[in-house]
Each structure stands twice: as structure tokens, then as C-alpha cells.
Design a protein around this motif. Structure first.
Motif, PDB file in Angstrom:
ATOM      1  N   ASN A  20       6.404   6.904  -6.280  1.00 30.69           N
ATOM      2  CA  ASN A  20       4.955   7.134  -6.203  1.00 30.69           C
ATOM      3  C   ASN A  20       4.219   5.843  -5.841  1.00 30.69           C
ATOM      4  OD1 ASN A  20       6.228   8.836  -8.577  1.00 30.69           O
ATOM      5  ND2 ASN A  20       4.576  10.073  -7.741  1.00 30.69           N
ATOM      6  N   THR A  21       4.710   4.731  -6.382  1.00 29.08           N
ATOM      7  CA  THR A  21       4.079   3.441  -6.109  1.00 29.08           C
ATOM      8  C   THR A  21       4.253   3.047  -4.647  1.00 29.08           C
ATOM      9  OG1 THR A  21       4.530   2.793  -8.398  1.00 29.08           O
ATOM     10  CG2 THR A  21       3.944   1.035  -6.878  1.00 29.08           C
ATOM     11  N   ILE A  22       5.411   3.351  -4.088  1.00 29.91           N
ATOM     12  CA  ILE A  22       5.639   3.081  -2.658  1.00 29.91           C
ATOM     13  C   ILE A  22       4.695   3.924  -1.806  1.00 29.91           C
ATOM     14  CG2 ILE A  22       7.324   3.283  -0.780  1.00 29.91           C
ATOM     15  CD1 ILE A  22       9.487   2.580  -2.900  1.00 29.91           C
ATOM     16  N   ALA A  23       4.418   5.143  -2.244  1.00 34.33           N
ATOM     17  CA  ALA A  23       3.457   5.992  -1.527  1.00 34.33           C
ATOM     18  C   ALA A  23       2.080   5.334  -1.499  1.00 34.33           C
ATOM     19  CB  ALA A  23       3.379   7.370  -2.182  1.00 34.33           C
ATOM     20  N   ALA A  24       1.682   4.736  -2.619  1.00 38.16           N
ATOM     21  CA  ALA A  24       0.399   4.013  -2.657  1.00 38.16           C
ATOM     22  C   ALA A  24       0.434   2.810  -1.718  1.00 38.16           C
ATOM     23  CB  ALA A  24       0.087   3.572  -4.082  1.00 38.16           C
ATOM     24  N   ALA A  25       1.585   2.125  -1.687  1.00 35.86           N
ATOM     25  CA  ALA A  25       1.728   0.964  -0.804  1.00 35.86           C
ATOM     26  C   ALA A  25       1.608   1.373   0.663  1.00 35.86           C
ATOM     27  CB  ALA A  25       3.069   0.280  -1.064  1.00 35.86           C
ATOM     28  N   SER A  85       0.350 -10.104   0.580  1.00 36.49           N
ATOM     29  CA  SER A  85      -1.080  -9.800   0.442  1.00 36.49           C
ATOM     30  C   SER A  85      -1.339  -8.894  -0.756  1.00 36.49           C
ATOM     31  CB  SER A  85      -1.608  -9.141   1.718  1.00 36.49           C
ATOM     32  OG  SER A  85      -0.937  -7.902   1.949  1.00 36.49           O
ATOM     33  N   HIS A  86      -0.336  -8.085  -1.110  1.00 38.05           N
ATOM     34  CA  HIS A  86      -0.464  -7.144  -2.226  1.00 38.05           C
ATOM     35  C   HIS A  86       0.819  -7.132  -3.043  1.00 38.05           C
ATOM     36  CE1 HIS A  86      -3.422  -5.686   0.687  1.00 38.05           C
ATOM     37  NE2 HIS A  86      -4.023  -5.008  -0.286  1.00 38.05           N
ATOM     38  N   ILE A  87       0.658  -6.978  -4.355  1.00 36.16           N
ATOM     39  CA  ILE A  87       1.795  -6.784  -5.260  1.00 36.16           C
ATOM     40  C   ILE A  87       1.485  -5.540  -6.080  1.00 36.16           C
ATOM     41  CG2 ILE A  87       3.208  -7.751  -7.110  1.00 36.16           C
ATOM     42  CD1 ILE A  87       2.229 -10.527  -6.256  1.00 36.16           C
ATOM     43  N   LEU A  88       2.377  -4.550  -6.022  1.00 33.46           N
ATOM     44  CA  LEU A  88       2.154  -3.279  -6.714  1.00 33.46           C
ATOM     45  C   LEU A  88       3.293  -2.993  -7.688  1.00 33.46           C
ATOM     46  CD1 LEU A  88       0.226  -2.976  -4.217  1.00 33.46           C
ATOM     47  CD2 LEU A  88       0.826  -0.551  -4.195  1.00 33.46           C
ATOM     48  N   ALA A  89       2.945  -2.362  -8.799  1.00 33.90           N
ATOM     49  CA  ALA A  89       3.941  -1.893  -9.770  1.00 33.90           C
ATOM     50  C   ALA A  89       3.439  -0.601 -10.383  1.00 33.90           C
ATOM     51  CB  ALA A  89       4.175  -2.945 -10.861  1.00 33.90           C
ATOM     52  N   PRO A  90       4.338   0.258 -10.860  1.00 36.21           N
ATOM     53  CA  PRO A  90       3.887   1.484 -11.544  1.00 36.21           C
ATOM     54  C   PRO A  90       3.104   1.143 -12.806  1.00 36.21           C
ATOM     55  CG  PRO A  90       6.248   1.571 -11.022  1.00 36.21           C
ATOM     56  CD  PRO A  90       5.815   0.168 -10.792  1.00 36.21           C
ATOM     57  N   SER A 112      -6.015  -2.365 -12.434  1.00 33.73           N
ATOM     58  CA  SER A 112      -5.071  -1.499 -13.137  1.00 33.73           C
ATOM     59  C   SER A 112      -5.295  -0.029 -12.851  1.00 33.73           C
ATOM     60  CB  SER A 112      -5.163  -1.747 -14.652  1.00 33.73           C
ATOM     61  OG  SER A 112      -6.454  -1.423 -15.120  1.00 33.73           O
ATOM     62  N   ASP A 113      -4.179   0.715 -12.837  1.00 32.15           N
ATOM     63  CA  ASP A 113      -4.204   2.172 -12.904  1.00 32.15           C
ATOM     64  C   ASP A 113      -4.951   2.823 -11.739  1.00 32.15           C
ATOM     65  OD1 ASP A 113      -3.077   4.156 -14.438  1.00 32.15           O
ATOM     66  OD2 ASP A 113      -4.862   4.503 -15.644  1.00 32.15           O
ATOM     67  N   THR A 146      -1.637  -2.137 -10.441  1.00 38.45           N
ATOM     68  CA  THR A 146      -0.747  -1.125 -11.015  1.00 38.45           C
ATOM     69  C   THR A 146      -1.210   0.246 -10.552  1.00 38.45           C
ATOM     70  OG1 THR A 146      -2.013  -0.966 -13.088  1.00 38.45           O
ATOM     71  CG2 THR A 146      -0.149  -2.493 -13.048  1.00 38.45           C
ATOM     72  N   VAL A 147      -0.259   1.159 -10.367  1.00 36.37           N
ATOM     73  CA  VAL A 147      -0.511   2.450  -9.731  1.00 36.37           C
ATOM     74  C   VAL A 147      -0.230   3.586 -10.713  1.00 36.37           C
ATOM     75  CG1 VAL A 147       0.203   3.998  -7.868  1.00 36.37           C
ATOM     76  CG2 VAL A 147       0.078   1.514  -7.458  1.00 36.37           C
TER      77      VAL A 147
END
Length: 309
Positions: A20-25, A85-90, A112-113, A146-147
């Protein structure tokens, strides 16, 4: 615009929230790198390389990351993150523990979130228990985010062919040690990934009465959750809690049994596709979000429901 996604895994498998987090990315950009930090995590890194949309997998295989202690992984993420440029995590317990630490080391403000990506620097996130959606724009050079997994449809776990690259950085912050863990074993699906959830509230009256819900859940192939009131009363352990301070879920079917529907609970489940509420109080707030409601005694209804399945 390169994006670093932090994979959540158990050294053998990639957890669903990562997809899901990759989808946001993907809503931000196309050059997505996935960091797998663990120990003896070859199986997880191989699975990561097959995920759709990932262009590179970074593997930090070191004893310092075996249990993914937040302090150690945060230092690694901060070191690697300077090139992104971006760092994402669930927005899971693990992600919410680690990513703010990495943001502090990078001297940027975490967001967050998030539940939507408006632009590369603009995101939507819920506030006030989900009653208001805030639009947040960040001017930081590195966006640390965070996603909320339930807000994005997962990408495919198969079909990709990302390059795998080893990371030699070994960061042991030396401020925490792994002591042990107690894992609850269950044949039922995990709350956050279940398609059907049966939840009980204070109306269940005791932990023994949750056995009715366990039997119902087993016939439905469902996970079992609970409201904070039921957890605080000691009926069930806190890893079953659904709500703002528990787990955020969005199954295809959510059955709320004996749950009044406090705003804290609604914030964690109101995105469910179909909500069924069973409560003897016809004024219960849960009926305001329910697609189907039954005003009746749960101790009569649930056994009847279970026998007819």
C-alpha cells in the motif's frame, strides 16, 4: 525524483502494508527504491524485488537490524535518505516508531498518516479522529511521510524485476537492545489485512462471551477485533483493539457487536466497505455509520447467526 520506501517485513516475507505504501509512492513519482533492513533477510529481499513498481531494492543485512530496532533503523534511513526527495513508511506501529526518529536526524518535519497525495509536496491526512481532513504542504527538501495503508490499494506483489543492491552501512545506536517477544498465534487472519472483521464491545460483558464471536469469525474466515472499552475492561488483549489508538482497518465487511460507536472507534473502521451493527440501543452512534443495523439482544442474535452459517 527518487523515493525511498521502508519495507516492513519479518526477514522472510514482505508485509502487506508495504504494498500500500508503494502505491502511495507511485502517486508521487516513478523512481521507487525499497529498503529491506534485517538479518538473514535474503528471502524478504527476493520477494521485494518482484513487487510491481519498484526499480531498486536496497538490502541492509546485518545483525544490528535483525529485530528492526527503531533507533538502529532510523540512523540507517537518515544516512540513506539524504539522497532522496521522499522517504515513506507504513503508518504501522513499526513505521510510526522509526520514521519520526529518522526525520529528527534529518532535521525535517515528518508528515504522519497520509490518506491521499495531492502533489509531490502536498498531502491529505485526517485530524480530530478523522472528522476533519487536513491538507498539508511541506517545504522541506526531504519529505518524510507515514502512509495509512487502508487509504491506498496495494500494488501487485508479483511482476516486478528490480535490481538488488547491498548496503554496507551497519548502524548500531547502542541505546536499545532486544530482550524478547511474545507472539500471539492464531489461525485467523491479521486484523489489518482481513477481508472480514467481527468486533465486540463493552456489550459483550466478559471475555468469556467473546467465544461467541470467535466461533462466528471462524465460520466467516474473519479476524476478531474489539473496541477500546472492551480492551480497557480486560475482556481481550490490546492487540485486538480497533480505533484511533488501536488498529486502523477497512475490510470488505465489518460486523460491530455490542459496540456503541464512540468517535475513537469509528475513526478506526468507518472506511470499511460494508458495516453491520448489532446493538440493543437504537440510539447508539454506531448506527450513524452502519449500512445495516439490527436493534436486538446480541446474546440472542449471535448464536442464531452462527447456527445458520
Amino acid at each position: 525524483m527518487s523515493i525511498l520506501v521502508i519495507a516492513e517485513h519479518d526477514n522472510a516475507e514482505i508485509k502487506g502494508a508495504t504494498l500500500n505504501t508503494i502505491a502511495a509512492a507511485k502517486a508521487i513519482g516513478d523512481d521507487i527504491h525499497l529498503l529491506v533492513a534485517g538479518a538473514n533477510c535474503a528471502a524478504a529481499s527476493e520477494a521485494a524485488a518482484k513487487i510491481e513498481g519498484v526499480s531498486k531494492v536496497l538490502v541492509a543485512d546485518n545483525a544490528a537490524y535483525e529485530h528492526q530496532l527503531a533507533e538502529n533503523v532510523a540512523k540507517l534511513v537518515a544516512d540513506l535518505g539524504k539522497d532522496y526527495s521522499h522517504i515513506l513508511a507504513p503508518a504501522t506501529t513499526t513505521g510510526k516508531n522509526m520514521l519520526p526518529r529518522a526525520a529528527a536526524l534529518l532535521d525535517v518535519q515528518p508528515i504522519s498518516d497520509i490518506i491521499a497525495v495531492e502533489a509531490a509536496d502536498t498531502f491529505k491526512r485526517p485530524i480530530y479522529a478523522g472528522n476533519v481532513i487536513a491538507t498539508v504542504q511541506s517545504s522541506d527538501t526531504i519529505k518524510v511521510v507515514t502512509v495509512r495503508a487502508t487509504a491506498f490499494d496495494p500494488v501487485a506483489a508479483e511482476g516486478g524485476s528490480a535490481a538488488v543492491e547491498s548496503v554496507t552501512i551497519a548502524e548500531d545506536a547502542g541505546v536499545s537492545t532486544f530482550v524478547g517477544e511474545e507472539l500471539a498465534a492464531s489461525d485467523r487472519p491479521e486484523l489489518t489485512s482481513a477481508r472480514v472483521i467481527v468486533s465486540g464491545g463493552r456489550g459483550m460483558q466478559s471475555g468469556e462471551n467473546f467465544e461467541m464471536l470467535y466461533k462466528l469469525a471462524d465460520k466467516l474466515g474473519a479476524a476478531v477485533g474489539a473496541s477500546r472499552a472492551a480492551v480497557d475492561a480486560g475482556f481481550v488483549p490490546n492487540d485486538m483493539q480497533v480505533g484511533q489508538t488501536g488498529k486502523i482497518v477497512a475490510p470488505d465487511l465489518y460486523i460491530a457487536v455490542g459496540i456503541s460507536g464512540a468517535i475513537q472507534h469509528l475513526a478506526g473502521m468507518k472506511d470499511s466497505k460494508v458495516i453491520v451493527a448489532i446493538n440493543k440501543d437504537e440510539e447508539a452512534p454506531i448506527f450513524s455509520v452502519a449500512d445495516y443495523g439490527l436493534v436486538d439482544d446480541l446474546f440472542k442474535v449471535i448464536p442464531e447467526f452462527e447456527t445458520k452459517l
